[in-house]
Design an enzyme around this catalytic site. Structure first.
Site, PDB file in Angstrom:
ATOM      1  N   LYS A 150       0.854  -1.184   0.000  1.00  0.00           N
ATOM      2  CA  LYS A 150       0.000   0.000   0.000  1.00  0.00           C
ATOM      3  C   LYS A 150       0.887   1.231   0.000  1.00  0.00           C
ATOM      4  O   LYS A 150       1.668   1.436   0.927  1.00  0.00           O
ATOM      5  CB  LYS A 150      -0.914  -0.019   1.229  1.00  0.00           C
ATOM      6  CG  LYS A 150      -2.026   1.014   1.190  1.00  0.00           C
ATOM      7  CD  LYS A 150      -2.942   0.827   2.387  1.00  0.00           C
ATOM      8  CE  LYS A 150      -4.080   1.822   2.369  1.00  0.00           C
ATOM      9  NZ  LYS A 150      -4.962   1.658   3.547  1.00  0.00           N
TER      10      LYS A 150
ATOM     11  N   TYR B 119     -12.562   0.322  21.420  1.00  0.00           N
ATOM     12  CA  TYR B 119     -13.007  -1.078  21.489  1.00  0.00           C
ATOM     13  C   TYR B 119     -12.522  -1.785  22.756  1.00  0.00           C
ATOM     14  O   TYR B 119     -12.836  -2.951  22.963  1.00  0.00           O
ATOM     15  CB  TYR B 119     -12.510  -1.848  20.270  1.00  0.00           C
ATOM     16  CG  TYR B 119     -13.036  -1.320  18.959  1.00  0.00           C
ATOM     17  CD1 TYR B 119     -14.373  -1.487  18.609  1.00  0.00           C
ATOM     18  CD2 TYR B 119     -12.200  -0.650  18.070  1.00  0.00           C
ATOM     19  CE1 TYR B 119     -14.863  -0.996  17.406  1.00  0.00           C
ATOM     20  CE2 TYR B 119     -12.679  -0.156  16.862  1.00  0.00           C
ATOM     21  CZ  TYR B 119     -14.008  -0.330  16.544  1.00  0.00           C
ATOM     22  OH  TYR B 119     -14.487   0.152  15.348  1.00  0.00           O
TER      23      TYR B 119
ATOM     24  N   ARG C  64     -15.016  -5.102   8.859  1.00  0.00           N
ATOM     25  CA  ARG C  64     -13.664  -4.850   9.386  1.00  0.00           C
ATOM     26  C   ARG C  64     -13.732  -4.626  10.895  1.00  0.00           C
ATOM     27  O   ARG C  64     -12.867  -5.069  11.641  1.00  0.00           O
ATOM     28  CB  ARG C  64     -13.063  -3.639   8.676  1.00  0.00           C
ATOM     29  CG  ARG C  64     -11.589  -3.363   8.976  1.00  0.00           C
ATOM     30  CD  ARG C  64     -11.101  -2.342   7.976  1.00  0.00           C
ATOM     31  NE  ARG C  64     -10.026  -1.509   8.440  1.00  0.00           N
ATOM     32  CZ  ARG C  64      -8.739  -1.705   8.172  1.00  0.00           C
ATOM     33  NH1 ARG C  64      -8.373  -2.758   7.461  1.00  0.00           N
ATOM     34  NH2 ARG C  64      -7.819  -0.864   8.600  1.00  0.00           N
TER      35      ARG C  64
END
Length: 244
Positions: A150, A243, A211
């Site tokens: 990437k 999270y 995701r």
């Protein structure tokens, strides 16, 4: 109508015994409440009965029922594609996203490309743009690793054992998802994913939500936030803090 539960479960070959029992229990309870004739009114009554349950339990039951309702619609057992929705007040009470019950993603599908896209996101946390750029030369099934490139950066991620058999038939190609040796567009990927999740009874699921499901499963398995960030190609854990 109860005999349709057995027919529905027979089509879910990839489910564990415990998962099938859970489906059976939820669906029998559903039919006990709505009766033999499914209608908008009976579904509203059922939804009202769920209001006092925990959010996670509500989501599980609604997910199972929506898949069953879609099955009935496909088989011509009901004249409309009825769908249950989580009550708005219940949505507001949800402070953290819940892990969804997505065992059905491993079953066969009329949308195999969408299925594989969904599994790569759910099981590896990959972005659609990353998936479309994958060349088979970046995949090593023997060592169960995948190289993600990437911009000017690269990272190596582990391929879950369950995905090896899904990838093996595609190893003769140039790209993992291609047409005439060229990768598909993002629009194509989103259409395939949309068709697949709708087929499985989750029309509102997006690549972003899948995701997020990967992240939640990693955290449940006690994986360190820094390790999760590394798997996702993130430079920091800031976006993962919520999270905890």
């Amino acid at each position: 109508m109860r005999d349709r539960i057995s027919a529905f479960l027979e089509e879910k070959q990839g489910l564990s015994v415990n998962s099938k029992q859970s489906y059976k229990y939820d669906l029998e309870q559903f039919l006990d409440m709505v009766g033999e004739r499914i209608s908008e009114t009976s579904l509203k009554i059922y939804q009202a009965q769920l209001a006092n349950l925990k959010i996670s339990a509500q989501k599980r039951k609604i997910s199972a029922c929506n898949q069953f309702l879609y099955f009935l619609y496909q088989k011509g057992e009901v004249d409309s594609f009825y769908r249950l929705e989580l009550a708005k007040q219940a949505e507001k009470k949800t402070e953290k996203p819940e892990i969804l019950y997505l065992d059905s993603f491993w079953q066969e599908s009329d949308h195999p490309e969408g299925r594989l896209l969904a599994l790569l996101i759910l099981e590896m946390g990959l972005l659609p743009s990353e998936i479309l750029a994958i060349k088979v030369a970046d995949i090593n099934l023997d060592f169960q690793v995948l190289r993600i490139s990437k911009a000017s950066q690269q990272r190596i991620v582990t391929i879950p054992t369950a995905l090896l058999s899904e990838l093996e038939p595609l190893m003769g190609q140039t790209y993992l998802f291609e047409r005439g040796g060229k990768p598909y567009s993002r629009q194509w990927a989103f259409r395939q994913l949309e068709s697949f999740v709708k087929e499985k009874g989750f029309p509102s699921l997006s690549a972003q939500v899948l995701r997020e499901q990967f992240i939640l499963r990693q955290i449940e398995n006690k994986v360190d936030l820094y390790e999760i960030a590394k798997k996702l190609g993130l430079k920091t854990v800031l976006t993962l803090e919520k999270y905890r």
